[in-house]
Design an enzyme around this catalytic site. Structure first.
Site, PDB file in Angstrom:
ATOM      1  N   ASP A   7       0.859  -1.181   0.000  1.00 50.36           N
ATOM      2  CA  ASP A   7       0.000   0.000   0.000  1.00 50.36           C
ATOM      3  C   ASP A   7       0.897   1.234   0.000  1.00 50.36           C
ATOM      4  O   ASP A   7       1.758   1.383   0.878  1.00 50.36           O
ATOM      5  CB  ASP A   7      -0.890  -0.004   1.249  1.00 50.36           C
ATOM      6  CG  ASP A   7      -1.714   1.264   1.394  1.00 50.36           C
ATOM      7  OD1 ASP A   7      -2.447   1.589   0.440  1.00 50.36           O
ATOM      8  OD2 ASP A   7      -1.635   1.912   2.462  1.00 50.36           O
ATOM      9  N   ASP A  13       1.448   5.002   0.623  1.00 52.43           N
ATOM     10  CA  ASP A  13       0.845   6.101   1.373  1.00 52.43           C
ATOM     11  C   ASP A  13       1.788   7.301   1.353  1.00 52.43           C
ATOM     12  O   ASP A  13       2.245   7.776   2.387  1.00 52.43           O
ATOM     13  CB  ASP A  13       0.556   5.633   2.808  1.00 52.43           C
ATOM     14  CG  ASP A  13      -0.296   6.617   3.590  1.00 52.43           C
ATOM     15  OD1 ASP A  13      -0.681   7.645   3.004  1.00 52.43           O
ATOM     16  OD2 ASP A  13      -0.556   6.365   4.773  1.00 52.43           O
ATOM     17  N   GLU A  56       2.355  10.977   1.155  1.00 49.07           N
ATOM     18  CA  GLU A  56       1.587  12.177   1.448  1.00 49.07           C
ATOM     19  C   GLU A  56       2.469  13.429   1.320  1.00 49.07           C
ATOM     20  O   GLU A  56       3.171  13.754   2.256  1.00 49.07           O
ATOM     21  CB  GLU A  56       0.995  12.089   2.851  1.00 49.07           C
ATOM     22  CG  GLU A  56       0.091  10.880   3.031  1.00 49.07           C
ATOM     23  CD  GLU A  56      -0.544  10.809   4.405  1.00 49.07           C
ATOM     24  OE1 GLU A  56      -0.690  11.859   5.083  1.00 49.07           O
ATOM     25  OE2 GLU A  56      -0.893   9.705   4.827  1.00 49.07           O
ATOM     26  N   TYR A  79     -11.618  11.728   6.053  1.00 47.32           N
ATOM     27  CA  TYR A  79     -11.554  12.307   7.397  1.00 47.32           C
ATOM     28  C   TYR A  79     -10.465  13.379   7.422  1.00 47.32           C
ATOM     29  O   TYR A  79      -9.764  13.595   6.431  1.00 47.32           O
ATOM     30  CB  TYR A  79     -11.253  11.230   8.442  1.00 47.32           C
ATOM     31  CG  TYR A  79     -10.250  10.196   8.002  1.00 47.32           C
ATOM     32  CD1 TYR A  79      -8.881  10.467   7.987  1.00 47.32           C
ATOM     33  CD2 TYR A  79     -10.659   8.950   7.560  1.00 47.32           C
ATOM     34  CE1 TYR A  79      -7.962   9.528   7.568  1.00 47.32           C
ATOM     35  CE2 TYR A  79      -9.750   7.990   7.138  1.00 47.32           C
ATOM     36  CZ  TYR A  79      -8.393   8.286   7.147  1.00 47.32           C
ATOM     37  OH  TYR A  79      -7.483   7.352   6.724  1.00 47.32           O
TER      38      TYR A  79
END
Length: 444
Positions: A201, A203, A205, A283
């Protein structure tokens, strides 16, 4: 992902189907015909490496609270990227924790199989417990999640050139897929973690735009991320073929809400060809460091960020609905010193609310206790699809089972790929939120 305040992001449009998608009962499925018992939804939960310490949340707790049997995927957070552009582990404070990953011995009471670890076994810690959990639940997949807010620092460098991408991907496959762990006493060694992870995965950012203070980003990140995804897909498929593996290794990514961040870093149509699915930021639309209280995870919000706006942004750029997995928070954002009266929403605040682990951030299990204390009142925006607690001074915005039921209805109605949760250690001891999502996705 977490350990962060994800950015203050751009405006998302409100859907026209507010009332139907937020109806309290789940009658027939909406358009698209993708729902019902024939549809298999992803249910992806993040397990935090550091949660085994202060929170004392072990892999075995996923079995004890019933979540393991409901999940399709566990994303292990996180793997780090070195300044040299490789996947690595070790015992480096703030950078890597091999002790939690594969060195730490667990006793029988904290082991999935009820058997204590021995000093001689090459794999212990969380990795071994995940292996034991998969043995009990053969359909469960475990992915290593690379990066996160704090550990995306060197992603841009690792993805910069064809040579750096090739070396980076090879190092991640060697460490996590082949399981060749650094030797640490009796732990680790060649193939020690083979079979624990079923994929990767990403991720990062964020490619092409600002993330954490020390995270490098460049205009060319968008192109380089596309090529990095392709390189991961190519090498994962080649390794699966070399092993005559019947199923492929999965490749996923966590992606942002803000249209500006999407456009700066993601060639949506191209990356979606190589990714099995993406998990959408659902979120931290607003966070407790802001001067006014606001929703952090609304399903709909006119003139503000929302789940519906995030889904629309990705679909408009070419992402297929069935590859979009909706992110749902198992925590809340909180403010204190709230003034202005009313229900507290949209009012000035003096700062983040005091909390168990980190100011302004609280687990659902603690917020449920507050909701039942008689001190706080539960408020709901039924059209917007979000809830908050307010005691006249302190406000917490969060998702509870009622909100999650509306969100799973949206997943079914819009033919999305499923649901993702940050993070599993914030749920109650009986897995209340996980159960709510599981039941919601089974309704038809």
């Amino acid at each position: 992902m977490r350990r962060s305040m994800l950015g203050r992001l751009a405006v998302a449009a409100c859907s026209l189907s507010l009332l139907t998608a937020f109806a309290p009962a789940a009658g027939a499925d909406g358009g698209g015909g993708a729902s019902g018992p024939a549809r298999s939804y992803k249910k992806v939960g993040y397990f935090t490496q550091w949660g085994v310490y202060g929170r004392d949340f072990q892999v075995q707790d996923l079995e004890a609270n019933g979540s393991a049997g409901k999940l399709t995927h566990i994303n292990y957070a996180f793997g780090n990227v070195s300044p040299q552009g490789t996947c690595f582990t070790g015992n480096v404070p703030g950078e890597a924790d091999a002790w939690a990953d594969y060195v730490r011995p667990l006793d029988a009471a904290n082991s999935v199989d009820g058997v204590a670890d021995t000093p001689e076994q090459p794999l212990a810690g969380n990795f071994n417990q995940l292996r034991e959990l998969k043995a009990k639940h053969p359909g469960l997949k475990v992915l290593i999640s690379l990066g996160g807010w704090s550990w995306s620092t060197h992603f841009s460098d690792a993805a910069l050139t064809p040579a750096s991408r090739k070396a980076f991907v090879a190092s991640c496959i060697d460490l996590y897929i082949k399981g060749n762990l650094p030797q640490d006493g009796s732990r680790g060694g060649a193939g020690a973690a083979a079979g624990v992870f079923d994929g990767i995965d990403l991720d990062w950012e964020w490619p092409g735009s600002a993330g954490d203070a020390d995270t490098t980003f460049r205009p060319e990140d968008k192109r380089n991320f596309t090529e990095l995804v392709k390189e991961f897909r190519t090498q994962l498929d080649a390794y699966a073929k070399s092993r005559r593996k019947k199923t492929k290794y999965e490749l996923t990514a966590f992606v942002p809400t803000a249209p500006a961040k999407i456009d700066a870093g993601f060639d949506v149509r191209r990356i979606m060809r190589d990714l099995d699915f993406v998990t959408l930021q659902g979120y931290d639309f607003h966070v407790s460091g802001e001067p006014k209280t606001a929703q952090q995870s609304a399903l709909y919000a006119r003139g503000d960020f929302s789940v519906d706006g995030t889904v629309d942004a990705w679909r408009l750029r070419g992402a297929p609905a069935h590859k979009l997995v909706m992110g749902m928070p198992f925590y809340g954002q909180g403010w204190t010193g709230v003034s202005g009266g009313g229900d507290g929403m949209g009012q000035p605040a003096t700062g983040p609310a005091p909390a168990t682990w980190s100011a302004g951030y609280e687990d659902y299990k603690a917020l449920k206790t507050l909701a039942g204390s008689g001190t706080y009142q539960v408020h709901r925006d039924r059209l917007g699809g979000h809830a908050w607690l307010f005691d006249g001074t302190t406000l917490w915005t969060y998702d509870d089972p009622q909100v999650l039921r509306a969100k799973t209805g949206y997943v079914r109605e819009h033919g999305l790929g499923g649901a993702m949760f940050w993070s599993l250690d914030a749920d109650t001891a009986d897995g209340e939120l996980m159960t709510a999502v599981d039941r919601g996705l089974r309704e038809h």
